[in-house]
Design a protein around this motif. Structure first.
Motif, PDB file in Angstrom:
ATOM      1  N   ARG A 196       0.841  -1.349   0.038  1.00 20.60           N
ATOM      2  CA  ARG A 196       0.020   0.203   0.066  1.00 20.60           C
ATOM      3  C   ARG A 196       0.868   1.089   0.058  1.00 20.60           C
ATOM      4  O   ARG A 196       1.812   1.393   1.179  1.00 20.60           O
ATOM      5  CB  ARG A 196      -0.932  -0.029   1.010  1.00 20.60           C
ATOM      6  N   ASN A 197       0.601   2.154  -1.107  1.00 17.10           N
ATOM      7  CA  ASN A 197       1.366   2.991  -1.171  1.00 17.10           C
ATOM      8  C   ASN A 197       0.989   4.228  -0.046  1.00 17.10           C
ATOM      9  O   ASN A 197      -0.345   4.647   0.107  1.00 17.10           O
ATOM     10  CB  ASN A 197       1.126   3.911  -2.591  1.00 17.10           C
ATOM     11  N   PRO A 198       1.945   4.664   0.810  1.00 13.07           N
ATOM     12  CA  PRO A 198       1.639   5.344   2.002  1.00 13.07           C
ATOM     13  C   PRO A 198       1.211   6.867   1.647  1.00 13.07           C
ATOM     14  O   PRO A 198       0.661   7.417   2.688  1.00 13.07           O
ATOM     15  CB  PRO A 198       2.616   5.372   2.841  1.00 13.07           C
ATOM     16  N   VAL A 199       1.472   7.131   0.295  1.00  7.32           N
ATOM     17  CA  VAL A 199       1.156   8.769   0.230  1.00  7.32           C
ATOM     18  C   VAL A 199      -0.450   8.705  -0.210  1.00  7.32           C
ATOM     19  O   VAL A 199      -1.085   9.661   0.271  1.00  7.32           O
ATOM     20  CB  VAL A 199       1.960   9.089  -1.106  1.00  7.32           C
ATOM     21  N   ASN A 200      -0.711   7.887  -1.078  1.00  7.53           N
ATOM     22  CA  ASN A 200      -2.048   8.234  -1.777  1.00  7.53           C
ATOM     23  C   ASN A 200      -2.980   6.601  -1.510  1.00  7.53           C
ATOM     24  O   ASN A 200      -4.085   6.680  -2.127  1.00  7.53           O
ATOM     25  CB  ASN A 200      -2.101   8.500  -3.199  1.00  7.53           C
ATOM     26  N   GLY A 201      -2.317   5.536  -0.917  1.00  7.88           N
ATOM     27  CA  GLY A 201      -3.139   4.660  -0.494  1.00  7.88           C
ATOM     28  C   GLY A 201      -3.380   3.641  -1.735  1.00  7.88           C
ATOM     29  O   GLY A 201      -4.072   2.534  -1.490  1.00  7.88           O
ATOM     30  N   SER A 202      -2.767   3.925  -2.874  1.00  7.41           N
ATOM     31  CA  SER A 202      -2.754   2.865  -3.941  1.00  7.41           C
ATOM     32  C   SER A 202      -1.997   1.644  -3.812  1.00  7.41           C
ATOM     33  O   SER A 202      -1.060   1.666  -3.044  1.00  7.41           O
ATOM     34  CB  SER A 202      -2.556   3.781  -5.438  1.00  7.41           C
ATOM     35  N   ILE A 203      -2.468   0.600  -4.124  1.00  8.72           N
ATOM     36  CA  ILE A 203      -1.979  -0.796  -4.000  1.00  8.72           C
ATOM     37  C   ILE A 203      -1.018  -1.251  -5.279  1.00  8.72           C
ATOM     38  O   ILE A 203      -1.736  -1.091  -6.481  1.00  8.72           O
ATOM     39  CB  ILE A 203      -3.065  -1.672  -3.745  1.00  8.72           C
ATOM     40  N   PRO A 392       8.392  13.616  -7.301  1.00  8.95           N
ATOM     41  CA  PRO A 392       7.229  14.226  -6.648  1.00  8.95           C
ATOM     42  C   PRO A 392       6.398  13.197  -6.007  1.00  8.95           C
ATOM     43  O   PRO A 392       5.899  13.436  -4.922  1.00  8.95           O
ATOM     44  CB  PRO A 392       6.455  14.811  -7.789  1.00  8.95           C
ATOM     45  N   ASP A 393       6.584  11.873  -6.250  1.00  8.47           N
ATOM     46  CA  ASP A 393       6.027  10.779  -5.793  1.00  8.47           C
ATOM     47  C   ASP A 393       6.839   9.842  -4.763  1.00  8.47           C
ATOM     48  O   ASP A 393       6.265   8.884  -4.419  1.00  8.47           O
ATOM     49  CB  ASP A 393       5.604   9.548  -6.908  1.00  8.47           C
ATOM     50  N   TYR A 394       7.906  10.691  -4.810  1.00  9.55           N
ATOM     51  CA  TYR A 394       8.940   9.898  -3.546  1.00  9.55           C
ATOM     52  C   TYR A 394       8.203   9.514  -1.956  1.00  9.55           C
ATOM     53  O   TYR A 394       7.429  10.483  -1.647  1.00  9.55           O
ATOM     54  CB  TYR A 394      10.019  10.847  -3.496  1.00  9.55           C
TER      55      TYR A 394
HETATM   56  C1  LIG Z   1      -0.577   6.921  -6.191  1.00  9.95           C
HETATM   57  O1  LIG Z   1       0.896   7.336  -6.509  1.00  9.95           O
HETATM   58  C2  LIG Z   1       1.467   6.513  -7.699  1.00  9.95           C
HETATM   59  C3  LIG Z   1       3.151   6.972  -7.659  1.00  9.95           C
HETATM   60  O2  LIG Z   1       3.647   6.865  -6.350  1.00  9.95           O
HETATM   61  C4  LIG Z   1       0.727   6.432  -9.040  1.00  9.95           C
HETATM   62  O3  LIG Z   1       1.392   5.624  -9.785  1.00  9.95           O
HETATM   63  C5  LIG Z   1      -0.831   6.088  -8.766  1.00  9.95           C
HETATM   64  O4  LIG Z   1      -1.166   6.348  -9.938  1.00  9.95           O
HETATM   65  C6  LIG Z   1      -1.256   7.054  -7.425  1.00  9.95           C
HETATM   66  N1  LIG Z   1      -2.875   6.480  -7.315  1.00  9.95           N
HETATM   67  C7  LIG Z   1      -3.885   7.181  -7.100  1.00  9.95           C
HETATM   68  C8  LIG Z   1      -4.972   6.599  -6.719  1.00  9.95           C
HETATM   69  O5  LIG Z   1      -3.568   8.635  -7.029  1.00  9.95           O
END
Ligand SMILES: *[C@@H]1O[C@H](CO)[C@@H](O)[C@H](O)[C@H]1NC(C)=O
Length: 557
Positions: A196-203, A392-394
């Motif tokens: 789970r991505n801790p920034v935006n919650g995507s898996i 920016p997504d770090y």
């Molecule tokens: C969350 O961030 C990742 C990059 O780190 C990106 O690929 C992904 O699409 C993002 N998901 C959402 C739901 O914004």
């Protein structure tokens, strides 16, 4: 006896003795089967584990308990045609084909080429804290595996009720997927976790690196194998097959794509300047073709120094009609045309005939097309690369072990080969508990299966002791083999070879075969050890056939 009729006699003798030994083998198999199961049934007890240590344990020995606990999927697979979308593969609780104990049942995916899904809630959810996750289970690919998976999925939040399990399908969120999978020559030992991505919650799925060894036997040997995964709070993992580690590493370093993204990326807005010169060498535009450069000179010329050899006959033809050829008696000039003798090389042309030509040699004044030379480019700037900017997504997750809690366990599979058997599933947070569990399940199962093979041999020996007439067949067989062996060595004859091959194909697995092999092995080493290919391939093939037969017969008891 003529040579031919003696061969016929030998062959019929060979076939007869093979037939006799086949009958023997079957009789004997039946004997052994009854002895075996009665004896072993006493020694098996379903495994037990400490309730505090196990989040889930399933030995499949109790059909009623299984039906209460496990839920068959009523869902449809997404994104495939309606008629194959249903999870209609059959699950059965049954004894293994090669059984070690009568009372030991397993979960079998009986059908081939159908989607099948079944799952069960854990006794309590596994929450990733300060203890490791240990997952262990047994798989027996009872029919081998051509293409298909035997992995399990540890299902995430959202599968907390039986209603959730009834809709279990390929898109149901899981935390970990673990186990073997194969198609054709490509095989994998999956360990996938969903991060789970801790920034935006995507898996995102993270796939572990490959095991160090190639694991091919597990798909072929039809034997039980024990799969163990240990994931630890320090983000390391270890995968074992049959208690032997086959892969290990770090959640932070050994997964693709990596858990943590790079801290810098190429600036997408940076573009290569139009005048950026990436050419290291350029054509020298000031160079001119030298005056004496003749582009038209040929690459090869006739050798001016060559002379026609003595005895060369300029007017003699290279081929002549064969003077020895005769017109066939049934030649019909109307039907077949005028008869002509076939052409042969002219015997008069030992030096050469026809027009003589000097051989070609490389032309010393050949130059080819003129090209201006290359020189170093004074404007060369090196290869262009966009500049780096902070990503920016770090993010940096230093605890990928802290995965989504696990609520259920399930198989969601498709397999080309039928009769995949699963047994002795355990989820615990204590590696020692998993070891004890294996010591109650996998270890005795393996030793019972080994004992079983040994007792098969014992029974064979006893049978011969009780039926001395078997020796007569054995002796005859050995004799026949020796005589044929001598024939084959003396000069392979198609009849004998053909028949040997046929006979070989129907040789059963039994004591005679072993005796015979011994005899043959002894014979071969007495004479010439390795060079007799025919004999050694025969022996090898027989061995292969034999072991295959053995397991099949045992399976059928
Ligand atoms: C969350 O961030 C990742 C990059 O780190 C990106 O690929 C992904 O699409 C993002 N998901 C959402 C739901 O914004």
């Amino acid at each position: 006896m003529t040579l031919l009729s003696s061969k016929r006699f030998l062959l019929s003798a060979l076939l007869l003795s093979l037939g006799a030994s086949l009958a023997l083998a079957e009789e004997q198999d039946a004997d052994k089967a009854t002895v075996e199961t009665v004896e072993e049934a006493e020694t098996y007890h379903s495994p037990q584990v400490d309730k505090d240590k196990a989040f889930f344990m399933e030995h499949f020995d109790d059909q009623e308990a299984f039906e209460k606990k496990w839920v068959k999927s009523e869902a449809k697979k997404k994104g495939v045609a309606e008629e194959i979308a249903k999870y209609d593969g059959q699950w059965q609780i049954t004894t293994p084909i090669k059984k070690a104990f009568n009372a030991d049942l397993g979960l079998v995916l009986a059908t081939e080429a159908k989607h099948a899904a079944v799952s069960a809630l854990l006794d309590r959810p596994f929450v990733f804290g300060d203890k490791p996750l240990v997952v262990q289970y047994e798989v027996t690919m009872q029919a081998g595996q051509i293409c298909g998976g035997a992995y399990l999925k540890l299902l995430s939040k959202g599968t907390d009720t039986k209603a959730d399990l009834r809709s279990f399908h390929d898109q149901t969120p899981y935390t970990i997927m673990f186990g073997p999978d194969k198609c054709g020559s490509d095989n994998k030992l999956h360990f996938i976790f969903r991060h789970r991505n801790p920034v935006n919650g995507s898996i995102e799925e993270k796939h572990s690196k490959k095991p160090t060894e190639r694991l091919e036997e597990i798909y072929k040997d039809k034997a039980p194998h024990l799969y163990t995964l240990i994931v630890s709070p320090d983000n390391t993992y270890s995968i074992m097959i049959d208690n032997k580690e086959v892969s290990s590493g770090s959640l932070l370093e050994d997964f693709t794509p990596p858990v943590n993204p790079p801290d810098e990326i190429d600036d997408p807005n940076d573009v290569k300047p139009v005048d950026w010169d990436e050419r290291e060498k350029i054509v020298d535009s000031s160079a001119v073709k030298p005056e004496d450069w003749d582009e038209s000179a040929p690459a090869q010329i006739p050798d001016p120094d060559a002379v026609k050899p003595d005895g060369w006959l300029d007017h003699e033809p290279v081929n002549i009609p064969d003077p020895e050829a005769k017109k066939p008696e049934d030649w019909d000039a109307d039907m077949d045309g005028e008869w002509e003798a076939p052409l042969i090389d002219n015997p008069a042309c030992s030096v050469g005939c026809g027009e003589w030509k000097p051989p070609l040699i490389p032309n010393p004044s050949f130059k080819g097309k003129w090209r201006p030379p290359l020189i170093t480019n004074p404007n060369y700037k090196g290869r262009w690369a966009p500049r780096k900017i902070p990503n920016p997504d770090y993010f940096y997750d230093d605890q990928p072990f802290k995965m989504t809690p696990i609520h259920a366990i399930g198989f969601e599979l498709w397999s080309m080969s039928p009769n995949l058997l699963f047994d002795n599933l355990l989820i615990t947070d204590d590696p020692a508990t998993a070891e004890q569990f294996a010591a109650q399940t996998f270890t005795p199962k393996l030793s019972a299966l080994t004992k079983y093979e040994e007792s098969f041999l014992d029974a064979a020996v006893q049978f011969v002791a009780a039926n001395p007439w078997v020796w007569a067949v054995v002796v005859l067989l050995i004799l026949v083999v020796i005589v044929i062996y001598i024939y084959v060595r003396a000069g392979p004859d198609e009849d004998v070879e053909e028949a040997l091959k046929k006979a070989d194909a129907m040789t059963p697995d039994d004591l005679l075969d072993e005796e015979e092999q011994e005899a043959r092995g002894g014979k071969a080493s007495l004479e010439e050890p390795a060079d007799d290919e025919e004999q050694s391939t025969l022996r090898k093939r027989k061995k292969d056939d034999g072991s295959g037969d053995a397991s099949k017969k045992k399976d059928e008891e």
